[in-house]
Scaffold this motif. Structure first.
Motif, short mmCIF file in Angstrom:
data_model
loop_
_atom_site.label_atom_id
_atom_site.label_comp_id
_atom_site.label_asym_id
_atom_site.label_seq_id
_atom_site.Cartn_x
_atom_site.Cartn_y
_atom_site.Cartn_z
N ALA A 133 0.85 -1.18 0.00
CA ALA A 133 0.00 0.00 0.00
C ALA A 133 0.89 1.23 0.00
O ALA A 133 2.01 1.20 0.52
N TYR A 134 0.39 2.31 -0.57
CA TYR A 134 1.18 3.53 -0.75
C TYR A 134 0.39 4.74 -0.26
O TYR A 134 -0.85 4.75 -0.30
N ALA A 135 1.11 5.75 0.18
CA ALA A 135 0.49 6.98 0.67
C ALA A 135 1.14 8.17 -0.02
O ALA A 135 2.34 8.17 -0.33
N GLY A 136 0.33 9.19 -0.23
CA GLY A 136 0.83 10.42 -0.82
C GLY A 136 -0.05 11.58 -0.42
O GLY A 136 -1.14 11.40 0.13
N GLN A 137 0.42 12.78 -0.71
CA GLN A 137 -0.32 13.98 -0.36
C GLN A 137 -0.21 14.98 -1.50
O GLN A 137 0.87 15.17 -2.07
N SER A 138 -1.34 15.60 -1.84
CA SER A 138 -1.35 16.55 -2.94
C SER A 138 -0.95 17.93 -2.45
O SER A 138 -0.80 18.18 -1.26
N LYS A 139 -0.80 18.86 -3.40
CA LYS A 139 -0.44 20.24 -3.06
C LYS A 139 -1.55 20.93 -2.29
O LYS A 139 -1.32 21.95 -1.65
N SER A 147 -3.20 1.05 -3.65
CA SER A 147 -2.39 -0.16 -3.78
C SER A 147 -1.48 -0.11 -5.00
O SER A 147 -0.74 -1.06 -5.25
N HIS A 148 -1.51 0.98 -5.77
CA HIS A 148 -0.65 1.12 -6.95
C HIS A 148 -0.10 2.54 -7.03
O HIS A 148 -0.87 3.49 -7.11
N PRO A 149 1.22 2.70 -7.01
CA PRO A 149 1.78 4.06 -6.97
C PRO A 149 1.49 4.89 -8.21
O PRO A 149 1.35 6.11 -8.10
N ASP A 150 1.37 4.26 -9.38
CA ASP A 150 1.08 5.03 -10.60
C ASP A 150 -0.32 5.63 -10.55
O ASP A 150 -0.54 6.77 -10.96
N VAL A 151 -1.29 4.84 -10.06
CA VAL A 151 -2.65 5.35 -9.92
C VAL A 151 -2.67 6.49 -8.90
O VAL A 151 -3.31 7.52 -9.10
N LEU A 152 -1.96 6.32 -7.80
CA LEU A 152 -1.91 7.35 -6.77
C LEU A 152 -1.30 8.64 -7.30
O LEU A 152 -1.80 9.74 -7.03
N ALA A 153 -0.25 8.52 -8.08
CA ALA A 153 0.37 9.71 -8.68
C ALA A 153 -0.62 10.45 -9.57
O ALA A 153 -0.68 11.68 -9.58
N SER A 154 -1.43 9.70 -10.33
CA SER A 154 -2.42 10.32 -11.20
C SER A 154 -3.49 11.04 -10.39
O SER A 154 -3.88 12.16 -10.71
N ILE A 155 -3.97 10.39 -9.33
CA ILE A 155 -5.00 10.99 -8.49
C ILE A 155 -4.53 12.32 -7.90
O ILE A 155 -5.27 13.29 -7.82
N LEU A 156 -3.26 12.36 -7.51
CA LEU A 156 -2.70 13.53 -6.84
C LEU A 156 -2.10 14.55 -7.81
O LEU A 156 -1.51 15.54 -7.39
N GLU A 158 0.49 14.14 -9.62
CA GLU A 158 1.94 14.12 -9.38
C GLU A 158 2.64 13.14 -10.34
O GLU A 158 3.73 12.65 -10.03
N SER A 159 2.02 12.87 -11.48
CA SER A 159 2.57 11.86 -12.40
C SER A 159 3.94 12.23 -12.97
O SER A 159 4.68 11.36 -13.43
N GLN A 160 4.26 13.52 -12.96
CA GLN A 160 5.56 13.96 -13.48
C GLN A 160 6.55 14.32 -12.38
O GLN A 160 7.66 14.77 -12.66
N ALA A 161 6.16 14.10 -11.13
CA ALA A 161 7.03 14.46 -9.99
C ALA A 161 7.96 13.29 -9.68
O ALA A 161 7.86 12.66 -8.62
N PHE A 162 8.87 13.00 -10.59
CA PHE A 162 9.72 11.82 -10.46
C PHE A 162 10.80 11.99 -9.40
O PHE A 162 11.36 13.07 -9.22
N ASP A 163 11.09 10.90 -8.73
CA ASP A 163 12.22 10.82 -7.80
C ASP A 163 13.39 10.23 -8.60
O ASP A 163 13.50 9.03 -8.78
N ARG A 184 8.38 11.44 -5.99
CA ARG A 184 8.95 12.07 -4.79
C ARG A 184 8.01 12.02 -3.59
O ARG A 184 8.44 11.76 -2.48
N GLY A 185 6.75 12.29 -3.82
CA GLY A 185 5.82 12.42 -2.70
C GLY A 185 5.04 11.17 -2.36
O GLY A 185 4.09 11.24 -1.57
N ILE A 186 5.39 10.03 -2.94
CA ILE A 186 4.63 8.80 -2.71
C ILE A 186 5.55 7.75 -2.11
O ILE A 186 6.60 7.43 -2.67
N LYS A 187 5.15 7.22 -0.96
CA LYS A 187 5.97 6.25 -0.24
C LYS A 187 5.16 4.99 0.05
O LYS A 187 3.95 5.04 0.27
#
Length: 202
Positions: A133-139, A147-156, A158-163, A184-187
């Protein structure tokens, strides 16, 4: 967040989670939270369970699968909740033994329990970290779990905020160090853990 933004994120999540034509999408959206689940397996076994009695309103949902004992399946069969048998069984376990009773579950899963009566959302991760499971926070300071970091990045958004350090690590070694992802913002969240989120009433 404004109502328009709260509605946009679940719709985008649902679109990103439709893996194939047979995907079933289950959506639960209120003023306090949005829960989107996608499954491609048998709904009578694995779909989310909903309890709507006056005394207790709950939603229980799984990403992945649990291995239940025969007496636990029987709890699900006797449950007054609606939905898949596994989540109905887990609902009854929670009502009888609280969230700590769910730490005995085996399998590869992330489990969500939304308990309206307690104003609480619980996330339980499996003992071996098989279903991450993954957690993130939007601006806008809106937190999200997935349960999927790519989906979470899209929701937030943050899809281009690469680490780039993590990307370089993956290219060099073929793996990422926990808890990092490509973003960067998803762990990743720790396995074998109960995370509880209490709703702040306004």
């Amino acid at each position: 967040r404004p109502a328009s933004e709260r509605q946009e994120s679940p719709e985008r999540a649902a679109a990103n989670m439709r893996w194939c034509p047979e995907t079933a999408i289950y959506s639960f959206v209120t003023e306090s939270y949005a829960l989107i689940i996608s499954r491609t397996d048998k709904a009578d076994l694995w779909s989310p369970a909903v309890r709507t009695g006056e005394s207790r309103k709950m939603v229980v949902a799984l990403a992945g699968r649990v291995a239940l004992e025969p007496h636990q399946w029987d709890l699900g069969k006797a449950s007054s909740s609606e939905g898949g048998l596994a989540c109905r069984a887990i609902t009854e376990m929670y009502i009888r033994g609280g969230v700590s009773s769910l730490m005995t579950l085996s399998g590869n899963f992330s489990l969500i329990v939304i308990d309206d009566a307690a104003d609480t959302c619980h996330l339980i991760t499996d003992q071996a970290g098989l279903q991450m499971a993954y957690a993130g926070q939007s601006k806008t300071d809106s937190g999200a779990l997935c349960s999927h970091p790519d989906v979470l990045a899209s929701i937030l958004n943050e899809s281009q905020a690469f680490d780039f350090e993590s990307l370089a690590e993956f290219i060099a070694s073929g793996q990422l160090s926990f808890p990092h992802t490509y973003y960067r913002g998803i762990k990743a969240l720790a396995w074998g853990t109960i995370f509880s989120f209490i709703r702040q009433r306004r």
